[in-house]
Design an enzyme around this catalytic site. Structure first.
Site, PDB file in Angstrom:
ATOM      1  N   HIS A  33       0.828  -1.217   0.000  1.00  0.00           N
ATOM      2  CA  HIS A  33       0.000   0.000   0.000  1.00  0.00           C
ATOM      3  C   HIS A  33       0.858   1.261   0.000  1.00  0.00           C
ATOM      4  O   HIS A  33       1.875   1.357   0.687  1.00  0.00           O
ATOM      5  CB  HIS A  33      -1.021  -0.009   1.136  1.00  0.00           C
ATOM      6  CG  HIS A  33      -0.473   0.086   2.531  1.00  0.00           C
ATOM      7  ND1 HIS A  33      -0.256   1.284   3.159  1.00  0.00           N
ATOM      8  CD2 HIS A  33      -0.156  -0.873   3.440  1.00  0.00           C
ATOM      9  CE1 HIS A  33       0.178   1.067   4.389  1.00  0.00           C
ATOM     10  NE2 HIS A  33       0.253  -0.237   4.582  1.00  0.00           N
ATOM     11  N   GLU A  57      -5.329   1.593   2.353  1.00  0.00           N
ATOM     12  CA  GLU A  57      -5.185   0.416   3.212  1.00  0.00           C
ATOM     13  C   GLU A  57      -5.370   0.769   4.666  1.00  0.00           C
ATOM     14  O   GLU A  57      -5.982   0.015   5.438  1.00  0.00           O
ATOM     15  CB  GLU A  57      -3.797  -0.207   2.999  1.00  0.00           C
ATOM     16  CG  GLU A  57      -3.595  -1.573   3.672  1.00  0.00           C
ATOM     17  CD  GLU A  57      -3.110  -1.511   5.108  1.00  0.00           C
ATOM     18  OE1 GLU A  57      -3.103  -2.546   5.784  1.00  0.00           O
ATOM     19  OE2 GLU A  57      -2.728  -0.396   5.580  1.00  0.00           O
TER      20      GLU A  57
END
Length: 350
Positions: A65, A207
């Site tokens: 992420h 995320e």
């Protein structure tokens, strides 16, 4: 590849969850050097495809992420002080006296101030301040500030990456820009390898606020295998050895219900065969990574997780070893090449 230079570049870029554009565009430029195709989906995920040489190729998704935790302006008072809230799991204990950047109409610099200890009482000195007790001081009056800053503007900690001893570095957003860096190491390694499978390198967004980018990109790609690369808790004196992983000893291979057992076994086997340092990390429930939405996407995807050891997570001085990033990238590359030799259908069965 100058790994330290690349990590510094992406670590210092702004990319708070939901506002990842600056960091994502840097990652996109690096992906373009190695990938056959680059895509950016409506949510903001950056997806690089490196095509394999096989026929009727299987697909692997490698996800790290690109977003980071951060802050957001929620009010400007009559004296020009900014009240703020958090985006993601900011450790509020570490905010006091930080330098910050408010990303408004133009970048505005400020500091998170505090009452001097000389005029605090004993009870105040014993208590950790909450985010509601803090304010950002820019030096501007309210009228001056409101021409530059609006309610809802994001705020990042102003922090340059520094080099410590040996190959250790510290800075902000290493969670999970270190994972992004390991994907770039993997891409570099694969330039000299023959791999049959198609590989989707994904810099996922959001995320830290619910793994949303992995949810949408996994659905779109529909890979046969999904590997999440994130960070794990590096060992420090106050933590149990059973809750942490050692710095400098390579990535941790996660085991648990969020992980396909055959993928775990195969990654471990590849590490041993290629003399790559590794550790084992136990995740008895949700792994807390992009592997969760990948695993439950569509009719289910075989997933794995590699964790890069990291100290002081969710602070502005996240610390790691560059060697662990390199080992993670090399393990990913060797895992991908190892799939040339096996029956994928057999691997993906329980």
């Amino acid at each position: 590849m100058n790994l330290e230079k690349i990590l510094k570049q992406i670590s210092e870029a702004s990319g708070v969850s939901g506002y990842e554009q600056e960091a994502a565009q840097i990652v996109k430029e690096h992906f373009q050097k190695y990938c056959d195709e680059i895509m950016e989906d409506p949510l903001g995920n950056i997806i690089g495809l490196k095509k394999g040489r096989g026929v009727n190729n299987k697909k692997i998704m490698l996800a790290a992420h690109v977003d980071e935790i951060g802050l957001m302006v929620k009010n400007i008072d009559d004296n020009g002080f900014i009240q703020f809230t958090n985006i993601g799991g900011v450790d509020q204990r570490t905010l006091l006296c930080q330098e910050v950047i408010i990303h408004g109409k133009e970048k505005t610099y400020g500091i998170i101030g505090a009452k001097p200890p000389h005029i605090t009482n004993e009870e105040e000195r014993r208590k950790a301040l909450s985010i509601d007790d803090l304010a950002i001081d820019t030096g501007f009056t309210k009228n001056e500030l409101t021409s530059r800053v609006n309610i809802g503007d994001v705020i990042t900690i102003k922090r340059n990456m520094i080099t410590l001893q040996n190959d250790w570095v510290a800075g902000k957003a290493m969670d999970d820009r270190a994972g992004i860096a390991s994907l770039l190491v993997c891409l570099k390694e694969l330039q000299h390898c023959n791999h049959e499978v198609d590989i989707y390198f994904v810099a996922t967004v959001q995320e830290e606020v619910g793994a949303r980018g992995a949810t949408t990109s996994a659905y779109s790609i529909n890979p046969d295998i999904g590997i999440a690369v994130d960070v794990g808790f590096g060992k420090t004196p106050e933590l149990s050895q059973y809750e942490t992983i050692e710095m400098g000893n390579g990535p941790a291979i996660t085991v648990g219900p969020n992980i396909h057992s055959n993928i775990f076994d195969k990654i471990k086997q590849v590490a041993i065969q290629n003399y790559i340092d590794y550790q084992i990390e136990v995740a008895p429930g949700h792994s807390g990574t992009d592997a969760w939405p990948m695993q439950v996407s569509r009719s289910g995807i075989a997933t794995g997780v590699l964790s890069i050891p990291l100290r002081y997570m969710h602070t502005s001085v996240e610390t790691l070893s560059l060697s662990d990033i390199k080992k993670t990238g090399k393990l990913l590359a060797n895992f991908i090449v190892s799939l040339n030799e096996i029956d994928m259908e057999e691997l993906l069965c329980y």
